[in-house]
Design an enzyme around this catalytic site. Structure first.
Site, PDB file in Angstrom:
ATOM      1  N   GLY A  31      43.712  44.227  49.730  1.00 39.37           N
ATOM      2  CA  GLY A  31      45.062  44.939  49.050  1.00 39.37           C
ATOM      3  C   GLY A  31      44.936  45.073  47.546  1.00 39.37           C
ATOM      4  CG  LEU A  33      46.622  49.143  48.895  1.00 45.22           C
ATOM      5  CD1 LEU A  33      47.229  49.989  49.946  1.00 45.22           C
ATOM      6  CD2 LEU A  33      45.063  48.811  49.552  1.00 45.22           C
ATOM      7  CG  HIS A  37      42.150  50.172  48.144  1.00 46.89           C
ATOM      8  ND1 HIS A  37      42.494  49.543  47.078  1.00 46.89           N
ATOM      9  CD2 HIS A  37      41.148  49.563  48.552  1.00 46.89           C
ATOM     10  CE1 HIS A  37      41.872  48.391  46.817  1.00 46.89           C
ATOM     11  NE2 HIS A  37      41.079  48.404  47.719  1.00 46.89           N
ATOM     12  CG  ASP A 150      32.560  46.867  47.710  1.00 49.30           C
ATOM     13  OD1 ASP A 150      32.640  45.911  47.169  1.00 49.30           O
ATOM     14  OD2 ASP A 150      33.650  47.760  47.735  1.00 49.30           O
ATOM     15  CB  VAL A 176      37.917  56.936  43.760  1.00 48.36           C
ATOM     16  CG1 VAL A 176      38.924  57.566  42.914  1.00 48.36           C
ATOM     17  CG2 VAL A 176      37.842  57.558  45.148  1.00 48.36           C
ATOM     18  CB  SER A 186      41.362  44.999  43.419  1.00 55.54           C
ATOM     19  OG  SER A 186      41.511  45.953  44.411  1.00 55.54           O
ATOM     20  NE  ARG A 187      36.482  40.300  42.249  1.00 57.82           N
ATOM     21  CZ  ARG A 187      36.064  40.396  43.420  1.00 57.82           C
ATOM     22  NH1 ARG A 187      35.568  41.235  43.950  1.00 57.82           N
ATOM     23  NH2 ARG A 187      36.104  39.235  44.260  1.00 57.82           N
TER      24      ARG A 187
HETATM   25  P1  AMP Z   1      38.318  45.684  48.698  1.00 55.18           P
HETATM   26  O1  AMP Z   1      39.919  45.783  48.838  1.00 55.18           O
HETATM   27  O2  AMP Z   1      37.821  45.655  47.269  1.00 55.18           O
HETATM   28  O3  AMP Z   1      37.835  44.797  49.539  1.00 55.18           O
HETATM   29  O4  AMP Z   1      37.911  47.107  49.233  1.00 55.18           O
HETATM   30  C1  AMP Z   1      38.282  47.616  50.391  1.00 55.18           C
HETATM   31  C2  AMP Z   1      37.551  48.807  50.679  1.00 55.18           C
HETATM   32  O5  AMP Z   1      37.650  49.844  49.690  1.00 55.18           O
HETATM   33  C3  AMP Z   1      36.037  48.822  50.470  1.00 55.18           C
HETATM   34  O6  AMP Z   1      35.365  49.525  51.615  1.00 55.18           O
HETATM   35  C4  AMP Z   1      35.606  49.218  49.347  1.00 55.18           C
HETATM   36  O7  AMP Z   1      34.145  49.617  49.449  1.00 55.18           O
HETATM   37  C5  AMP Z   1      36.550  50.473  48.912  1.00 55.18           C
HETATM   38  N1  AMP Z   1      36.657  50.639  47.721  1.00 55.18           N
HETATM   39  C6  AMP Z   1      37.088  49.975  46.732  1.00 55.18           C
HETATM   40  N2  AMP Z   1      37.127  50.283  45.398  1.00 55.18           N
HETATM   41  C7  AMP Z   1      36.685  51.694  45.622  1.00 55.18           C
HETATM   42  C8  AMP Z   1      36.412  52.868  44.840  1.00 55.18           C
HETATM   43  N3  AMP Z   1      36.484  52.757  43.739  1.00 55.18           N
HETATM   44  N4  AMP Z   1      35.895  54.083  45.541  1.00 55.18           N
HETATM   45  C9  AMP Z   1      35.617  53.980  46.841  1.00 55.18           C
HETATM   46  N5  AMP Z   1      35.988  52.898  47.630  1.00 55.18           N
HETATM   47  C10 AMP Z   1      36.480  51.884  47.160  1.00 55.18           C
END
Ligand code: AMP
Length: 280
Positions: A31, A33, A37, A150, A176, A186-187
C-alpha cells in the site's frame, strides 16, 4: 471495483472467474501506492481479464527494530488510485486473517535469500516468501508483477515459483524514479527535506558505477570504492552494503561483465533505502 478482506471469499470468486477462462493478473503491495506501483498495475492490466491488487503490510517480513509500527498508510488514496487503474479487486486482509494465532508454516528460499538484504535483515525474505505464497494460493494468478526496485526479492519469488512448480508467470518492471533520480518508495515519506536531497546520492553512486564501467573499468573494488566516496562525501549517509553481483545468482563478482548488477542499501538518517542498476 470490489474490496475483499476475506481470503475464502476471494478464493471462491477467483475460482468462478477461472472457470470462465478469465486470466487473473496480480500485483502484491504493502500500500501507500506511488507511480512505481501504478506501473506494475498497468503492466498487469494490459495482460489480464481480472486485475487483483493486494494491500497488506506483512508483519513477518519486518525485523524487531524495523518500521512495521510506522509504515505509511493511506487506504483512501490507495483505493482512488486503484479505481483509476481499473483494478477489479482490491484484497485488503487483516493481519489476524492472514496470520491467525495458530499460524505455524513458513517457506524459506535457502540460497539467494542468504545474500545482501537477506544477510542484513535476517528472516526478511522468509516473511516475504511466506506471504507471497499465501497470496498466490488465495489469488491463484496466471500472471504476477513485481518491481526491479526490489531486485533480490523478484529473484527469490521467481525461484520459489520454479521450485514449487507454480503455474504463474512472473513479470518484472523497471524502477520508476522521481525526475531527479530518486527511486520511488513508500519509505521516502520518512525523509526530511535535507535527507531527501542526501538520498539522491544513491542514484549518483549507481550512475558513477555505470559510467566507470562504460569507460572500461572492470574491477569491482575500484568501482565500489568510488561509490563509497560519493555516498560518504555528504556526511549524511551510512552504507549498509554495496554489492557488485552476477545478475542471476547475485553472487559477488571481482571482475565485472556487462549485464552484471550493482545493488545498494544505504541508511539516510534512520531510513534504509535500497536501489540497484544493471551495468550497460
Ligand atoms: P511495496 O509496496 O514496497 O512492497 O512494493 C510492492 C511492489 O512494488 C514490489 O514488487 C516492488 O518492487 C514494487 N515497487 C516499489 N517501488 C517501485 C519503483 N520505484 N519502481 C518499480 N517498482 C516498484
Amino acid at each position: 471495483m470490489q474490496t475483499i478482506a476475506d481470503p475464502n471469499r476471494l478464493q471462491k470468486l477467483i475460482l468462478d472467474e477461472k472457470q470462465k477462462n478469465k486470466i487473473i493478473g496480480f500485483v502484491p503491495t504493502m500500500g501507500y501506492l506511488h507511480k512505481g506501483h501504478l506501473q506494475l498495475l498497468r503492466t498487469a492490466r494490459s495482460q489480464c481479464d481480472i486485475l487483483v491488487l493486494s494491500i497488506f503490510v506483512n508483519p513477518t517480513q519486518f525485523g524487531k527494530n524495523e518500521d512495521l509500527g510506522r509504515y505509511p498508510k493511506n487506504i483512501d488514496a490507495d483505493m482512488e488510485l486503484a479505481e483509476r487503474e481499473k483494478v477489479d479487486i482490491v484484497f485488503f486482509p487483516s493481519t489476524k486473517t492472514m496470520y491467525p494465532d495458530n499460524f505455524s508454516t513458513y517457506v524459506e528460499e535457502k540460497s539467494i535469500s542468504k545474500l545482501w538484504c537477506g544477510a542484513k535483515r535476517p528472516g526478511h525474505f522468509k516473511g516475504v516468501a511466506t506471504v507471497v505464497l499465501k497470496l498466490f494460493n488465495i489469488v491463484q494468478p496466471d500472471i504476477a508483477v513485481f518491481g526491479e526496485k526490489d531486485y533480490q526479492q523478484s529473484l527469490i519469488i521467481r525461484k520459489m515459483v520454479k521450485d514449487f512448480n507454480m503455474p504463474i508467470e512472473i513479470l518484472t518492471c523497471p524502477i520508476v524514479r522521481e525526475n531527479d533520480g530518486l527511486a520511488l518508495s513508500s519509505r521516502n515519506t520518512y525523509l526530511s527535506p535535507e535527507e531527501r536531497s542526501c538520498a539522491l546520492l544513491l542514484k549518483k553512486a549507481l550512475d558513477y558505477a555505470c559510467d566507470r564501467f562504460y569507460k572500461g573499468v572492470r574491477e569491482a573494488d575500484l568501482i565500489k570504492s568510488g561509490m563509497e566516496n560519493i555516498l560518504l562525501n555528504g556526511n549524511c549517509a551510512r552504507i549498509d552494503y554495496i554489492a557488485c553481483v552476477n545478475n542471476d545468482t547475485l553472487e559477488p563478482k571481482k571482475i565485472l561483465d556487462s549485464a552484471d548488477r550493482i545493488l545498494l542499501a544505504v541508511y539516510i538518517g534512520k531510513t534504509r533505502l535500497i536501489d540497484n542498476c544493471q551495468l550497460p
